[in-house]
Design an enzyme around this catalytic site. Structure first.
Site, PDB file in Angstrom:
ATOM      1  N   TYR A 166       0.852  -1.189   0.000  1.00 20.64           N
ATOM      2  CA  TYR A 166       0.000   0.000   0.000  1.00 20.64           C
ATOM      3  C   TYR A 166       0.885   1.235   0.000  1.00 20.64           C
ATOM      4  O   TYR A 166       2.006   1.214   0.539  1.00 20.64           O
ATOM      5  CB  TYR A 166      -0.919   0.003   1.217  1.00 20.64           C
ATOM      6  CG  TYR A 166      -1.993  -1.060   1.177  1.00 20.64           C
ATOM      7  CD1 TYR A 166      -3.290  -0.754   0.779  1.00 20.64           C
ATOM      8  CD2 TYR A 166      -1.718  -2.381   1.541  1.00 20.64           C
ATOM      9  CE1 TYR A 166      -4.287  -1.731   0.748  1.00 20.64           C
ATOM     10  CE2 TYR A 166      -2.706  -3.358   1.505  1.00 20.64           C
ATOM     11  CZ  TYR A 166      -3.984  -3.028   1.112  1.00 20.64           C
ATOM     12  OH  TYR A 166      -4.960  -3.996   1.078  1.00 20.64           O
ATOM     13  N   GLU A 167       0.381   2.328  -0.585  1.00 24.51           N
ATOM     14  CA  GLU A 167       1.233   3.498  -0.795  1.00 24.51           C
ATOM     15  C   GLU A 167       1.640   4.197   0.491  1.00 24.51           C
ATOM     16  O   GLU A 167       2.548   5.034   0.480  1.00 24.51           O
ATOM     17  CB  GLU A 167       0.569   4.493  -1.746  1.00 24.51           C
ATOM     18  CG  GLU A 167      -0.686   5.141  -1.245  1.00 24.51           C
ATOM     19  CD  GLU A 167      -1.265   6.100  -2.272  1.00 24.51           C
ATOM     20  OE1 GLU A 167      -0.866   7.274  -2.265  1.00 24.51           O
ATOM     21  OE2 GLU A 167      -2.110   5.674  -3.082  1.00 24.51           O
ATOM     22  N   SER A 168       1.014   3.863   1.613  1.00 26.20           N
ATOM     23  CA  SER A 168       1.440   4.436   2.887  1.00 26.20           C
ATOM     24  C   SER A 168       2.776   3.871   3.356  1.00 26.20           C
ATOM     25  O   SER A 168       3.369   4.372   4.315  1.00 26.20           O
ATOM     26  CB  SER A 168       0.373   4.177   3.958  1.00 26.20           C
ATOM     27  OG  SER A 168       0.031   2.804   4.006  1.00 26.20           O
TER      28      SER A 168
END
Length: 248
Positions: A51-53
Site C-alpha cells: 500500500y502506498e502508505s
C-alpha cells in the site's frame, strides 16, 4: 452458507482470481483492496500486498478503510517511507501488478479519479490521484475493477488521472511508461481485455446470468464482444466463504 451470490460478489471473486500466480501487488483502497485480500485468502496465499502508505506484506483480516488504516501497519512484514515505496519499489518496475479502481474509464482503459466535469468548475471533485498515476505507469501490469455503468464507461473521460493505453497502439511507449498497462478490466457484468493490436477494450467473458447486450448497453462507446466469448466460472463455496468472512 448460501451459495447464491450477488453481482458484486461475482465481480470481487473474478478480480481476486486475476491475481493467481502474481508475487507482488500494489493495492488501491476500496474494491481493489477487498479483491486483493480475497486473493491472499484463496488463490494467491503467498502474494505480497503493498500500500502506498509504506506497508509491505500487509495481511488485514478486514478491508482497510484507507491507506492509513492501522491494520495495514500492524499486519505488515515491514513498513517503509512513502518515498521508498515509490522511488525504490514502484518506479523501477519491481512490482508485478497494480490493482486500481476509477470513477471514469474509456475504451483504452485510461482512468479518471480527479473530477467529473470541467476541471476548473467541476460537477464533482473526486478523491484525486494519490499513487494511481505512478501505479498505472510503472507496475509491470495493471488490473482495474469497476462497476459496469454508462456513468463510468464513458466515451471520453473528463480528466486523465492515470494513463491506460493512451490513444491506442504505441501510446505508452511514446510517453516513456515502463509497465504494460491495463491487462484486465473486471466489472459486475464481465471481464474485458485490450485487443492486442488496437488496445481497445473487448468483452472476453460474461458473468453467469448476464447477457453481453447488458454490458454493451452500459458502455459509452460501441463495445466489441469477443467472438469466442467465455462465461465466468461462478464463485465456489470456499471463495464465497472467504469473501463473506472479510466483509463480516
Amino acid at each position: 452458507m448460501s451459495t447464491v451470490h450477488s453481482a458484486e460478489e461475482m465481480m470481487t471473486v473474478a478480480a481476486s482470481r486475476a491475481l493467481a500466480g502474481r508475487r507482488t501487488c500494489f493495492v488501491g483502497i476500496g474494491l481493489p483492496s477487498l479483491a486483493a485480500n480475497l486473493a491472499r485468502a484463496t488463490c494467491a496465499p503467498g502474494i505480497v500486498l503493498i500500500y502506498e502508505s509504506g506497508t509491505i506484506g500487509s495481511k488485514p483480516d478486514r478491508p482497510p478503510l484507507s491507506i492509513g488504516d492501522g491494520s495495514l501497519a500492524e499486519t505488515a512484514d515491514t513498513v517503509v517511507s512513502s518515498a521508498e515505496i515509490f522511488n525504490y519499489w514502484l518506479q523501477p518496475g519491481r512490482i508485478d501488478t497494480g490493482f486500481l479502481g476509477a470513477a471514469q474509464l474509456d475504451r483504452y482503459a485510461n482512468l479518471n479519479t480527479t473530477v467529473i466535469g470541467d476541471y476548473r468548475r467541476p460537477k464533482v471533485r473526486l478523491p484525486g490521484a494519490g499513487g494511481a498515476p505512478e501505479i498505472a505507469a510503472s507496475c509491470q501490469e495493471t488490473i482495474v475493477i469497476v462497476r459496469h455503468t454508462k456513468r463510468i464507461f464513458v466515451d471520453r473521460i473528463d480528466f486523465t488521472t492515470s494513463v491506460g493505453h493512451g490513444d491506442g497502439p504505441g501510446a505508452r511507449e511514446r510517453l516513456g511508461l515502463r509497465g504494460a498497462g491495463p491487462v484486465k478490466v473486471i466489472t459486475d457484468l464481465g471481464v474485458l481485455e485490450p485487443d492486442p493490436e488496437t488496445r481497445e477494450l473487448v468483452l472476453v467473458s460474461a458473468h453467469p446470468g448476464t447477457d453481453p447486450a447488458d454490458a454493451a448497453a452500459e458502455t459509452g462507446w460501441p463495445l466489441r464482444i469477443a467472438p469466442d466469448l467465455a462465461t465466468t466460472d461462478p464463485p465456489t463455496p470456499g471463495e464465497l466463504g472467504a469473501l463473506r468472512a472479510l466483509n463480516s
